[in-house]
Design a protein around this motif. Structure first.
Motif, mmCIF file in Angstrom:
data_model
loop_
_atom_site.group_PDB
_atom_site.id
_atom_site.type_symbol
_atom_site.label_atom_id
_atom_site.label_comp_id
_atom_site.label_asym_id
_atom_site.label_seq_id
_atom_site.Cartn_x
_atom_site.Cartn_y
_atom_site.Cartn_z
ATOM 1 N N ARG A 117 7.331 -0.683 5.598
ATOM 2 C CA ARG A 117 7.582 -1.166 4.234
ATOM 3 C C ARG A 117 8.876 -1.973 4.183
ATOM 4 N N THR A 163 5.728 4.044 15.190
ATOM 5 C CA THR A 163 5.125 4.964 14.220
ATOM 6 C C THR A 163 3.618 4.753 14.133
ATOM 7 N N ARG A 164 3.173 3.486 14.138
ATOM 8 C CA ARG A 164 1.733 3.200 14.089
ATOM 9 C C ARG A 164 1.023 3.762 15.319
ATOM 10 N N PRO A 168 0.820 -1.214 0.000
ATOM 11 C CA PRO A 168 0.000 0.000 0.000
ATOM 12 C C PRO A 168 0.853 1.263 0.000
ATOM 13 N N ALA A 169 0.388 2.280 -0.706
ATOM 14 C CA ALA A 169 1.164 3.521 -0.823
ATOM 15 C C ALA A 169 1.277 4.253 0.508
ATOM 16 N N GLU A 170 0.271 4.115 1.389
ATOM 17 C CA GLU A 170 0.309 4.849 2.660
ATOM 18 C C GLU A 170 1.168 4.173 3.717
ATOM 19 N N LEU A 171 1.788 3.031 3.406
ATOM 20 C CA LEU A 171 2.624 2.321 4.382
ATOM 21 C C LEU A 171 3.880 3.131 4.682
ATOM 22 N N ASP A 172 4.203 3.308 5.984
ATOM 23 C CA ASP A 172 5.364 4.121 6.339
ATOM 24 C C ASP A 172 6.653 3.361 5.990
ATOM 25 N N ARG A 179 0.586 7.573 15.125
ATOM 26 C CA ARG A 179 -0.475 7.964 14.184
ATOM 27 C C ARG A 179 -1.854 7.782 14.821
ATOM 28 N N THR A 185 -1.058 -4.891 4.933
ATOM 29 C CA THR A 185 -2.297 -4.309 5.453
ATOM 30 C C THR A 185 -2.345 -4.316 6.969
#
Length: 290
Positions: free
Chosen positions: A16, A86-87, A8-12, A90, A54
């Protein structure tokens, strides 16, 4: 081997990088999703979400994958710690944002209510006419009648209470969605890695002897059943014992036809002049038993 889907593009970046390392370990060891689930105790569906980016995998799942592939778990655990931190930050920002936006609105409505109340109290003074003349004779003073609360205050109090209740409901819904979105527990059909000690996998012991002119490890009662990659059980353990007798290491004697056992069998077939197909059929059994 099927190509992995894009993350996914929003994965930090830290998550990643962690998922990329886990994908490389899984591909290098040639493990299928079903074998990965059987060896780690986490379901196939959970590993699809972990390796798909995900859901952040639990630390125990990362350690289990490192253990079965022979990788160093320390760098993977460090990446997992950064990604989890990080999660959490957020999520904290997502929860704090609705609270910070609700307080100014509530204060603004209270100030508007006070302003209207003051305006209602001052209105009679503005509309009053000239003061009457004071009579010459004394007049008995009477107390003014008691007045109730300003008519505009009750609706504003009710409006403020509705805003506070709506804010609390939104926060509760957000926390519920975040909790449901996280899948950090193993599937109900598999026990977590830390509790596998209660139900250990079957163990096999090699007892190499000569039986009727051929070698036997005493595990599968001399059967020569045809087996291939992905098979499990006593037949695989018998073949692993005989491969070890030939000086070729199949890994552990665990009864699982995995990548190491497949590599050892192909080496033996090439050495014995057989078809190098990675399948243990009648000719390969005959050569193993001598």
């Amino acid at each position: 081997m099927p190509r992995s889907k894009a993350l996914p593009a929003e994965l930090d970046p830290s998550a990643r990088q962690l998922v990329g390392q886990l994908r490389r370990l899984k591909d290098h060891s040639e493990l299928t999703m079903r074998q990965l689930a059987a060896k780690t105790g986490y379901s196939t569906k959970s590993w699809e979400r972990y390796l798909g980016g995900t859901v952040l995998p639990p630390l125990e799942a990362v350690e289990a994958l490192a253990r079965i592939t022979g990788a160093d778990p320390i760098p993977l655990c460090a990446l997992h710690e950064i990604a989890a931190d990080t999660r959490d930050r957020r999520r904290a920002r997502a929860v704090a944002q609705p609270e910070s936006t609700a307080q100014p609105r509530e204060g603004q409505r209270q100030q508007e209510g006070e302003g209207e109340e003051e305006g209602e109290e001052e209105q009679p003074a503005k509309s009053a006419g000239p003061l009457p003349e004071v009579p010459a004779t004394p007049v008995a003073l009477t107390a003014p009648p008691a007045t109730g609360p300003a008519p505009g205050r009750a609706p504003h109090i009710a409006l403020t209470a509705c805003v506070v209740a709506l804010t609390v409901a939104l926060l509760a819904a957000l926390l519920l969605v975040l909790r449901l979105d996280e899948d950090g527990t193993p599937a109900a059909v598999a026990a977590p890695p830390r509790t596998t000690a209660a139900s250990p996998p079957p163990s096999y012991t090699c007892h190499i002897t000569r039986v009727d002119g051929g070698w036997s490890a005493g595990v599968n009662n001399g059967r020569n059943t045809e087996i291939s990659y992905g098979a499990t059980g006593a037949d695989v353990a018998e073949a692993q014992c005989l491969l070890r007798r030939e000086g070729i290491s199949p890994g552990g004697i665990d009864g699982m036809f995995g990548p190491l056992t497949l590599r050892a069998l192909k080496t033996f077939q090439q050495r014995a002049g057989l078809d190098v197909d990675g399948m243990l059929g009648p000719r390969s059994w005959k050569a193993l038993r001598g």
